[in-house]
Design an enzyme around this catalytic site. Structure first.
Site, short mmCIF file in Angstrom:
data_model
loop_
_atom_site.label_atom_id
_atom_site.label_comp_id
_atom_site.label_asym_id
_atom_site.label_seq_id
_atom_site.Cartn_x
_atom_site.Cartn_y
_atom_site.Cartn_z
N GLU A 1 3.59 10.66 11.56
CA GLU A 1 4.39 10.41 12.77
C GLU A 1 4.67 8.91 12.90
O GLU A 1 5.78 8.51 13.27
CB GLU A 1 3.65 10.91 14.02
CG GLU A 1 3.50 12.42 14.11
CD GLU A 1 2.41 12.98 13.20
OE1 GLU A 1 1.66 12.20 12.56
OE2 GLU A 1 2.30 14.22 13.10
N GLU B 1 0.80 -1.21 0.00
CA GLU B 1 0.00 0.00 0.00
C GLU B 1 0.84 1.27 0.00
O GLU B 1 0.36 2.33 -0.39
CB GLU B 1 -0.92 -0.02 1.25
CG GLU B 1 -1.84 1.16 1.35
CD GLU B 1 -2.85 1.06 2.48
OE1 GLU B 1 -2.98 -0.01 3.08
OE2 GLU B 1 -3.50 2.07 2.74
C1 LIG Z 1 -8.25 9.48 2.71
C2 LIG Z 1 -8.21 8.39 3.76
C3 LIG Z 1 -8.59 7.10 3.43
C4 LIG Z 1 -8.59 6.10 4.40
N1 LIG Z 1 -9.02 4.86 4.04
C5 LIG Z 1 -9.03 3.88 4.97
C6 LIG Z 1 -9.51 2.57 4.63
O1 LIG Z 1 -9.95 2.32 3.49
N2 LIG Z 1 -9.53 1.62 5.59
C7 LIG Z 1 -9.07 1.86 6.85
O2 LIG Z 1 -9.06 0.91 7.65
N3 LIG Z 1 -8.63 3.07 7.22
C8 LIG Z 1 -8.61 4.10 6.31
N4 LIG Z 1 -8.19 5.35 6.66
C9 LIG Z 1 -7.84 5.58 8.07
C10 LIG Z 1 -6.38 5.83 8.27
O3 LIG Z 1 -5.61 4.71 8.00
C11 LIG Z 1 -6.29 6.33 9.72
O4 LIG Z 1 -7.00 7.56 9.75
C12 LIG Z 1 -4.90 6.58 10.14
O5 LIG Z 1 -4.21 5.36 10.22
C13 LIG Z 1 -4.83 7.37 11.45
O6 LIG Z 1 -5.63 6.81 12.45
P1 LIG Z 1 -6.61 7.72 13.33
O7 LIG Z 1 -7.44 8.54 12.39
O8 LIG Z 1 -7.30 6.83 14.31
O9 LIG Z 1 -5.68 8.75 14.09
P2 LIG Z 1 -4.87 8.52 15.47
O10 LIG Z 1 -4.25 7.18 15.40
O11 LIG Z 1 -5.87 8.77 16.58
O12 LIG Z 1 -3.84 9.64 15.39
C14 LIG Z 1 -4.09 11.00 15.72
C15 LIG Z 1 -2.76 11.75 15.68
O13 LIG Z 1 -1.84 11.20 16.66
C16 LIG Z 1 -0.63 10.81 16.04
N5 LIG Z 1 -0.11 9.57 16.62
C17 LIG Z 1 -0.79 8.43 16.84
N6 LIG Z 1 0.03 7.49 17.38
C18 LIG Z 1 1.25 8.06 17.49
C19 LIG Z 1 2.52 7.60 17.94
N7 LIG Z 1 2.70 6.36 18.39
N8 LIG Z 1 3.57 8.47 17.89
C20 LIG Z 1 3.41 9.74 17.43
N9 LIG Z 1 2.22 10.22 16.99
C21 LIG Z 1 1.17 9.40 17.01
C22 LIG Z 1 -1.01 10.55 14.58
O14 LIG Z 1 0.08 10.65 13.70
C23 LIG Z 1 -2.04 11.63 14.33
O15 LIG Z 1 -1.43 12.84 13.99
C24 LIG Z 1 -8.19 6.38 5.73
C25 LIG Z 1 -7.80 7.68 6.08
C26 LIG Z 1 -7.82 8.68 5.12
C27 LIG Z 1 -7.43 10.08 5.53
#
Ligand SMILES: Cc1cc2nc3c(=O)[nH]c(=O)nc-3n(C[C@H](O)[C@H](O)[C@H](O)COP(=O)(O)OP(=O)(O)OC[C@H]3O[C@@H](n4cnc5c(N)ncnc54)[C@H](O)[C@@H]3O)c2cc1C
Length: 379
Positions: A366, A248
């Protein structure tokens, strides 16, 4: 320590002929899509186009012929997707199935799963979505809470996925679920292939800030799927998902999402451009070329059967920064009011709104930087 390696990009056969053949096909078959749909086009959905592309042999290219695939080399596929993205072709409908679900089923799936799903994927008619993220598990996928319990009739699934791109038009979801009661973190997870018309599944749209419906919430309420829905080994979901993420994160889609804007900038520059515009075009082309070499080398490492986790993460991080910054860099030097009706103005507006998501999808910046640091032994 994993280290970092550069591999030569050396597809078999006549690559120039393959590019020419596809360009001719696109000239005859590409819909006259709006210029905005041509940007970030792997999010643009057109089932007619996907079907025609499949019939022409450009979907499922690397799958074996006995499952309807083309039996082509992965680097030939790379050449094809690069051409499709550069042309702004609407490849979003089949994108996930072709890029990762098909190869993952081939690698880990049963013979029955291969026979059942791969021919439709190769025809560009069967679409898939990725069921990883949950409300409490995005970056931290080991926090997945959706459960699947094995019963005499099959697997009973309960829980919720979120941000599922394309669930509303997909036929199947490859979901990461907790199959072992009481398990924690990345142990006890498995992958299930779920037909999305199974009773008990509710798909609700999430409308993004560009007013598009790409995302969904997917709810599983006592959903029963057959035993044969398990993909690969029970309890090995984490390892399988990690392999899937390698597919991916390193393709040309990681630096070409804003490519249409660069083309529009060059078109709008005219015969006597401002020196600042010339300088920006030069910088963008040079950066894109470098990213392309990095992405091609990573594709070559993947094609050699190795795990390019670090390289793929570097391509994603640098590529996302490039395609995310491009609209801002263009905005900084081009006079273009917010309601400018030109192609350049409309593309700029659309990409300024969409681009913040580029460094979230597929893993946030991150988290990707953490993977790179660990892989290089820096943390
Ligand atoms: C256009 C788009 C398409 C997507 N499509 C899919 C899909 O088809 N299927 C699917 O399953 N998901 C999908 N996603 C979800 C995407 O994979 C997640 O949004 C992403 O992995 C972040 O997870 P979260 O939104 O829960 O944010 P969080 O994990 O809650 O993160 C919030 C913030 O905290 C930071 N953070 C989190 N953990 C850490 C760490 N350990 N160290 C430092 N910083 C940290 C992150 O970088 C971020 O800035 C999609 C997202 C987008 C934007």
């Amino acid at each position: 320590m994993q280290g970092f390696a550069l591999y030569p990009f050396d597809p078999p056969g006549d690559v120039a002929a393959l590019r020419a053949e596809l360009r001719a096909w696109l000239a005859a078959n590409q819909p006259r899509g709006d210029v905005v749909a041509r940007a970030n086009c792997w999010a643009s959905f057109d089932t007619d186009f996907s079907r025609k592309l499949g019939a022409a042999g450009y979907v499922g290219m690397t799958l074996p012929p006995r499952f309807g695939g083309g039996g082509r080399h992965p680097l030939e596929r790379y050449v094809v997707i690069e051409e499709l993205l550069a042309a702004g072709a609407p490849v979003g409908a089949h994108w996930i199935a072709d890029r990762q679900t098909g190869p993952l089923i081939l690698r880990y799936g049963s013979e029955e799963q291969c026979q059942r799903y791969l021919p439709g994927i190769a025809r560009g008619e069967l679409y898939a979505c990725i069921g990883l993220s949950e409300p409490g598990a995005g970056s931290d996928l080991a926090a997945v809470r959706t459960t699947a319990r094995e019963t005499a009739e099959g697997w009973r699934i309960n829980g919720q996925k979120i941000w599922t791109t394309g669930a509303h038009f997909s036929h199947i979801m490859l979901a990461l679920v907790r199959t072992e009661a009481g398990s924690e973190r990345n142990a006890g997870l498995s992958q299930l292939l779920i037909d999305l018309d199974t009773p008990g599944i509710t798909i609700r749209p999430i409308i993004d800030m560009a007013d598009h419906h790409d995302f969904n919430e997917v709810f599983f309420d006592d959903v029963l799927v057959p035993h044969g829905a398990l993909v690969g080994e029970r309890g090995q979901g984490w390892r399988q998902v990690t392999a899937e993420l390698g597919l991916e994160r390193s393709g040309p889609e990681r630096y070409l999402s804003s490519h249409a804007l660069l083309a529009a900038l060059i078109d709008a520059a005219g015969v006597d451009p401002d020196p600042a515009v010339i300088a920006l075009i030069g910088e963008l082309v040079a950066e894109m070329w470098t990213l392309r070499q990095l992405s091609m080398s990573t594709a070559a490492k993947l094609a050699a059967g190795e795990d390019p986790m670090v390289e793929a993460s570097v391509v994603k991080e640098l590529g996302n920064a490039f395609e995310q910054d491009m609209p801002r860099r263009v905005q900084a030097i081009v006079e273009c009011p917010w309601d400018d009706p030109s192609d350049l103005g409309r593309l700029l507006r659309a990409l300024l709104i969409a681009s913040p998501s580029f460094s979230l999808r597929g893993g946030t910046r991150e988290v990707i930087r953490g993977i790179i640091a660990r892989g290089l032994g820096l943390r």
